[in-house]
Write a protein that holds these residues in place. Structure first.
Motif, PDB file in Angstrom:
ATOM      1  N   LYS A  73       0.827  -1.205   0.000  1.00 24.14           N
ATOM      2  CA  LYS A  73       0.000   0.000   0.000  1.00 24.14           C
ATOM      3  C   LYS A  73       0.861   1.254   0.000  1.00 24.14           C
ATOM      4  N   ARG A  74       1.934   1.242   0.810  1.00 26.84           N
ATOM      5  CA  ARG A  74       2.814   2.414   0.885  1.00 26.84           C
ATOM      6  C   ARG A  74       3.479   2.667  -0.462  1.00 26.84           C
ATOM      7  N   GLN A  75       3.951   1.613  -1.128  1.00 23.51           N
ATOM      8  CA  GLN A  75       4.611   1.773  -2.425  1.00 23.51           C
ATOM      9  C   GLN A  75       3.620   2.243  -3.487  1.00 23.51           C
ATOM     10  N   ARG A  76       2.387   1.721  -3.437  1.00 27.25           N
ATOM     11  CA  ARG A  76       1.384   2.148  -4.412  1.00 27.25           C
ATOM     12  C   ARG A  76       1.036   3.619  -4.231  1.00 27.25           C
ATOM     13  N   GLU A  77       0.897   4.041  -2.969  1.00 25.65           N
ATOM     14  CA  GLU A  77       0.590   5.450  -2.698  1.00 25.65           C
ATOM     15  C   GLU A  77       1.740   6.348  -3.140  1.00 25.65           C
ATOM     16  N   ALA A  78       2.986   5.885  -2.930  1.00 24.92           N
ATOM     17  CA  ALA A  78       4.147   6.687  -3.351  1.00 24.92           C
ATOM     18  C   ALA A  78       4.179   6.858  -4.864  1.00 24.92           C
ATOM     19  N   GLN A  79       3.788   5.821  -5.612  1.00 20.77           N
ATOM     20  CA  GLN A  79       3.768   5.914  -7.067  1.00 20.77           C
ATOM     21  C   GLN A  79       2.650   6.825  -7.553  1.00 20.77           C
ATOM     22  N   GLU A  80       1.559   6.885  -6.803  1.00 20.85           N
ATOM     23  CA  GLU A  80       0.414   7.685  -7.227  1.00 20.85           C
ATOM     24  C   GLU A  80       0.508   9.137  -6.774  1.00 20.85           C
ATOM     25  N   GLU A  81       1.458   9.457  -5.888  1.00 17.34           N
ATOM     26  CA  GLU A  81       1.577  10.819  -5.375  1.00 17.34           C
ATOM     27  C   GLU A  81       2.333  11.720  -6.355  1.00 17.34           C
ATOM     28  N   PRO A  82       2.096  13.042  -6.293  1.00 17.76           N
ATOM     29  CA  PRO A  82       2.905  13.973  -7.099  1.00 17.76           C
ATOM     30  C   PRO A  82       4.340  14.015  -6.590  1.00 17.76           C
ATOM     31  N   ALA A  83       5.271  14.268  -7.498  1.00 15.68           N
ATOM     32  CA  ALA A  83       6.694  14.380  -7.142  1.00 15.68           C
ATOM     33  C   ALA A  83       7.278  15.558  -7.916  1.00 15.68           C
ATOM     34  N   VAL A  84       7.392  16.697  -7.259  1.00 16.70           N
ATOM     35  CA  VAL A  84       7.819  17.934  -7.909  1.00 16.70           C
ATOM     36  C   VAL A  84       9.326  18.139  -7.702  1.00 16.70           C
ATOM     37  N   THR A  85      10.026  18.457  -8.765  1.00 17.75           N
ATOM     38  CA  THR A  85      11.450  18.791  -8.702  1.00 17.75           C
ATOM     39  C   THR A  85      11.672  20.174  -9.300  1.00 17.75           C
ATOM     40  N   TYR A 111      -0.888  20.383  -6.070  1.00 20.51           N
ATOM     41  CA  TYR A 111      -1.740  21.554  -5.881  1.00 20.51           C
ATOM     42  C   TYR A 111      -1.080  22.565  -4.932  1.00 20.51           C
ATOM     43  N   ASP A 112      -1.430  23.825  -5.129  1.00 20.00           N
ATOM     44  CA  ASP A 112      -1.002  24.917  -4.243  1.00 20.00           C
ATOM     45  C   ASP A 112       0.505  24.851  -3.972  1.00 20.00           C
ATOM     46  N   LEU A 113       1.258  24.885  -5.047  1.00 25.58           N
ATOM     47  CA  LEU A 113       2.718  24.719  -4.975  1.00 25.58           C
ATOM     48  C   LEU A 113       3.392  26.051  -4.673  1.00 25.58           C
ATOM     49  N   THR A 114       4.334  26.043  -3.746  1.00 23.91           N
ATOM     50  CA  THR A 114       5.132  27.225  -3.426  1.00 23.91           C
ATOM     51  C   THR A 114       6.608  26.841  -3.375  1.00 23.91           C
ATOM     52  N   VAL A 115       7.472  27.813  -3.668  1.00 25.72           N
ATOM     53  CA  VAL A 115       8.927  27.587  -3.649  1.00 25.72           C
ATOM     54  C   VAL A 115       9.581  28.738  -2.890  1.00 25.72           C
ATOM     55  N   LYS A 116      10.487  28.380  -1.984  1.00 28.52           N
ATOM     56  CA  LYS A 116      11.268  29.368  -1.239  1.00 28.52           C
ATOM     57  C   LYS A 116      12.749  29.054  -1.389  1.00 28.52           C
ATOM     58  N   TYR A 172       0.638  20.098  -2.264  1.00 31.36           N
ATOM     59  CA  TYR A 172      -0.372  19.243  -1.644  1.00 31.36           C
ATOM     60  C   TYR A 172      -0.867  18.210  -2.653  1.00 31.36           C
ATOM     61  N   THR A 173      -1.301  17.063  -2.131  1.00 31.51           N
ATOM     62  CA  THR A 173      -1.800  15.994  -3.001  1.00 31.51           C
ATOM     63  C   THR A 173      -3.191  16.302  -3.534  1.00 31.51           C
ATOM     64  N   LEU A 174      -3.906  17.186  -2.856  1.00 29.78           N
ATOM     65  CA  LEU A 174      -5.221  17.672  -3.273  1.00 29.78           C
ATOM     66  C   LEU A 174      -5.261  19.173  -2.988  1.00 29.78           C
ATOM     67  N   PRO A 175      -6.267  19.895  -3.493  1.00 28.98           N
ATOM     68  CA  PRO A 175      -6.349  21.316  -3.146  1.00 28.98           C
ATOM     69  C   PRO A 175      -6.207  21.529  -1.650  1.00 28.98           C
ATOM     70  N   LYS A 176      -5.484  22.571  -1.281  1.00 27.49           N
ATOM     71  CA  LYS A 176      -5.056  22.796   0.103  1.00 27.49           C
ATOM     72  C   LYS A 176      -6.199  22.741   1.113  1.00 27.49           C
ATOM     73  N   ASN A 177      -7.371  23.215   0.735  1.00 27.15           N
ATOM     74  CA  ASN A 177      -8.497  23.269   1.669  1.00 27.15           C
ATOM     75  C   ASN A 177      -9.266  21.956   1.756  1.00 27.15           C
ATOM     76  N   SER A 178      -8.872  20.961   0.953  1.00 25.81           N
ATOM     77  CA  SER A 178      -9.560  19.673   0.995  1.00 25.81           C
ATOM     78  C   SER A 178      -9.222  18.934   2.289  1.00 25.81           C
ATOM     79  N   ARG A 179     -10.179  18.198   2.785  1.00 23.17           N
ATOM     80  CA  ARG A 179      -9.989  17.492   4.058  1.00 23.17           C
ATOM     81  C   ARG A 179      -8.931  16.399   3.941  1.00 23.17           C
ATOM     82  N   LEU A 180      -8.825  15.765   2.782  1.00 21.07           N
ATOM     83  CA  LEU A 180      -7.898  14.655   2.602  1.00 21.07           C
ATOM     84  C   LEU A 180      -6.549  15.090   2.009  1.00 21.07           C
ATOM     85  N   ALA A 181      -6.367  16.393   1.846  1.00 23.00           N
ATOM     86  CA  ALA A 181      -5.106  16.890   1.268  1.00 23.00           C
ATOM     87  C   ALA A 181      -3.939  16.598   2.208  1.00 23.00           C
TER      88      ALA A 181
END
Length: 230
Positions: A73-85, A111-116, A172-181
């Motif tokens: 489950k952990r590996q499947r979730e990691a593959q399905e998550e966004p990965a920003v570089t 979603y709702d990506l920021t860079v510092k 975020y994996t979903l819009p920032k205001n989403s409960r499951l984000a």
């Protein structure tokens, strides 16, 4: 970790199968010895030990099954998550120019990506941290890349501006205001000196050829107009 769990799972499964197959034989032998008057109490004790081993093996099998499920489950979730570089690198066609890129190589949108940047890097008459696209990007889709000109390599390195920085990317994996984000944070080392002293070959494709033909046509028309004026 997954390979270790699988190897042990196979071993425990074989142990349980052997034990379960051995139980009917144990009871059969028990009945035969009982008929000939053998001390069945001792055999019953041995049978109880075999049953205990079977129970322990079953428990271990369930435990490793649960661990395998969690790891899968952990590996499947990691593959399905966004990965920003993020990075600042020389342009592939014009190596004397720096490009800044943001790329999502994961399996879902970010979603709702920021860079510092720390320390912050100059960008024209402002700083990179002041750029609207880096202060908040609502969406960077799966497989999407955003790239834009940062600066001239020669001009930038001729200044006393920082050549190293840490880019902290938050999304975020979903819009920032989403409960499951779920919030994700990644840090990348930016080193503008990393690719210095590299040799490059400038390759041209059909797009470059079309542009050169258009420029020649424009130059031809301009020359004809000037001839008519003279």
């Amino acid at each position: 970790m997954k390979s270790y769990i699988q190897d042990n799972l196979i071993f425990v499964a074989l142990l349980v199968v052997i034990t379960v197959l051995f139980l009917p034989l144990t009871f059969y032998v028990y009945e035969q010895l009982k008929e000939i008057g053998w001390d069945t109490e001792k055999f019953a004790a041995l049978s109880s030990i075999a049953t205990s081993f079977a129970s322990i093996g079953t428990f271990i099998l369930l435990l490793f099954t649960f661990l395998t499920y969690k790891e899968t489950k952990r590996q499947r979730e990691a593959q399905e998550e966004p990965a920003v570089t993020i990075g600042i690198v020389p342009d592939s066609k014009t190596p004397n120019l720096f490009n800044l890129y943001l790329r999502n190589s994961g399996g879902s949108p970010a979603y709702d990506l920021t860079v510092k940047f720390d320390p912050d890097l100059p960008y024209g008459d402002i700083k990179l941290n002041e750029l609207p696209i880096l202060k908040r990007m609502p969406l960077l889709d799966k497989g999407e890349e955003v790239s834009f000109l940062y600066d001239s390599v020669i001009e930038y390195l001729a200044t006393n501006n920082p050549t190293k920085s840490i880019a902290n990317v938050t999304y975020y994996t979903l819009p920032k205001n989403s409960r499951l984000a779920r919030k994700k944070t990644r840090s990348f080392e930016i080193d503008l000196n990393l690719r210095m002293k590299q040799m490059h070959i400038v390759k041209k494709d059909m797009t470059d050829l079309v542009k050169e033909i258009q420029e020649l046509k424009q130059a031809f028309f301009i020359s004809k107009i000037e001839e008519k004026k003279n």
